[in-house]
Design a protein around this motif. Structure first.
Motif, PDB file in Angstrom:
ATOM      1  N   TYR A 110       0.838  -1.202   0.000  1.00 42.87           N
ATOM      2  CA  TYR A 110       0.000   0.000   0.000  1.00 42.87           C
ATOM      3  C   TYR A 110       0.874   1.254   0.000  1.00 42.87           C
ATOM      4  CZ  TYR A 110      -3.868   3.121   0.898  1.00 42.87           C
ATOM      5  OH  TYR A 110      -4.798   4.130   0.777  1.00 42.87           O
ATOM      6  N   GLY A 145       2.155   1.990  -3.299  1.00 46.03           N
ATOM      7  CA  GLY A 145       1.136   2.559  -4.158  1.00 46.03           C
ATOM      8  C   GLY A 145       0.889   4.039  -3.929  1.00 46.03           C
ATOM      9  N   GLN A 154       5.149  -7.064  -4.863  1.00 45.00           N
ATOM     10  CA  GLN A 154       4.690  -6.554  -6.158  1.00 45.00           C
ATOM     11  C   GLN A 154       3.679  -7.501  -6.811  1.00 45.00           C
ATOM     12  OE1 GLN A 154       7.781  -5.546  -8.939  1.00 45.00           O
ATOM     13  NE2 GLN A 154       6.352  -4.741 -10.444  1.00 45.00           N
ATOM     14  N   GLN A 198       0.389  -7.423  -4.362  1.00 44.15           N
ATOM     15  CA  GLN A 198      -0.241  -6.139  -4.042  1.00 44.15           C
ATOM     16  C   GLN A 198      -0.318  -5.197  -5.246  1.00 44.15           C
ATOM     17  OE1 GLN A 198      -1.540  -6.040  -0.879  1.00 44.15           O
ATOM     18  NE2 GLN A 198      -0.686  -8.122  -0.899  1.00 44.15           N
ATOM     19  N   HIS A 241       2.063  -3.308  -6.619  1.00 42.17           N
ATOM     20  CA  HIS A 241       2.914  -2.118  -6.602  1.00 42.17           C
ATOM     21  C   HIS A 241       4.345  -2.515  -6.278  1.00 42.17           C
ATOM     22  CE1 HIS A 241      -0.559   0.518  -6.830  1.00 42.17           C
ATOM     23  NE2 HIS A 241      -1.122  -0.152  -5.831  1.00 42.17           N
TER      24      HIS A 241
END
Length: 219
Positions: free
Chosen positions: A51, A54, A85, A88, A90
């Motif tokens: 998160y 991101g 990565q 999630q 990102h």
């Protein structure tokens, strides 16, 4: 050592996924968010790192650097980053500190100074208290400290909100009320007299009580 708000953040040298750093030098004239994790390849922290990856751009817009920390080796961090990565969505582009000798965790009072050993053989349960967030200003002072339990994912939108408040109140003589967010009204700092407030806020303010002086957010 015990740490309090407005203490100077302890400086250190460490290996990271982006090479060696000296912490204060790495911060430079930026703000910084240091957030720690009990162990690599743990589920809640995987979501947190992803998160933060991101929303890193929002921190960059605020002249703020992100840096993660785990007591596991840097090589493990690099492998974990692949999982992050893939699961999630990102890529982790901020550095992650490898704290295998527990030195940084102890320096920041996340583990007892007398804690023996290294990262070898330690479990997430052993490192449960290595789950903190520190916001550090360009003056290298600690502006915020939060520690979360392992089973509760951190609210990094809240960290971003607090950062906005810290940066605003560092620049203007105001404080932010409960649940404040960018653009909301703010409160004139209690240290500002009414006479000085008239100079700072010539358009006036609302005051439901003499000590509660509400104005629009300064730009």
């Amino acid at each position: 050592m015990s740490l309090r708000l407005n203490d100077t953040a302890p400086d250190f040298t460490a290996q990271t996924t982006q090479g060696p750093i000296r912490f204060h030098e790495w911060i430079g004239d930026s703000w910084a968010v240091l957030f720690s994790h009990p162990k690599d390849f743990t589920p809640v922290c995987t979501t947190e790192l992803g998160y933060m990856a991101g929303i890193e751009k929002h921190f960059k817009e605020r002249n703020t650097k992100l840096i993660g920390l785990s007591v596991d080796p840097v090589e493990n961090h690099a492998k974990w980053a692949i999982d992050i990565q893939e699961t999630q969505g990102h890529a982790v582009n901020y550095p992650m500190i490898g704290d295998t000798d527990l030195a940084v965790a102890k320096l920041y009072n996340m583990l007892p100074a007398e804690e023996p050993g290294t990262s070898d053989g330690r479990t997430a349960a052993n490192n449960a208290t290595v789950r903190s967030v520190f916001i550090i200003g360009p003056d290298k002072k600690i502006k915020l400290m939060l520690t979360y339990p392992m089973t509760t994912g951190r609210n990094f939108d809240e960290i971003l909100r607090v950062l906005d408040s810290l940066q605003l109140t560092a620049k203007h003589k105001v404080a932010t009320p409960a649940n404040w967010k960018q653009g909301d009204d703010v409160i004139i700092a209690g240290s500002v007299s009414d006479d000085d407030a008239k100079k700072l806020f010539p358009d006036g303010w609302k005051a439901p009580r003499p000590y509660l002086r509400i104005v629009k957010q300064p730009r």
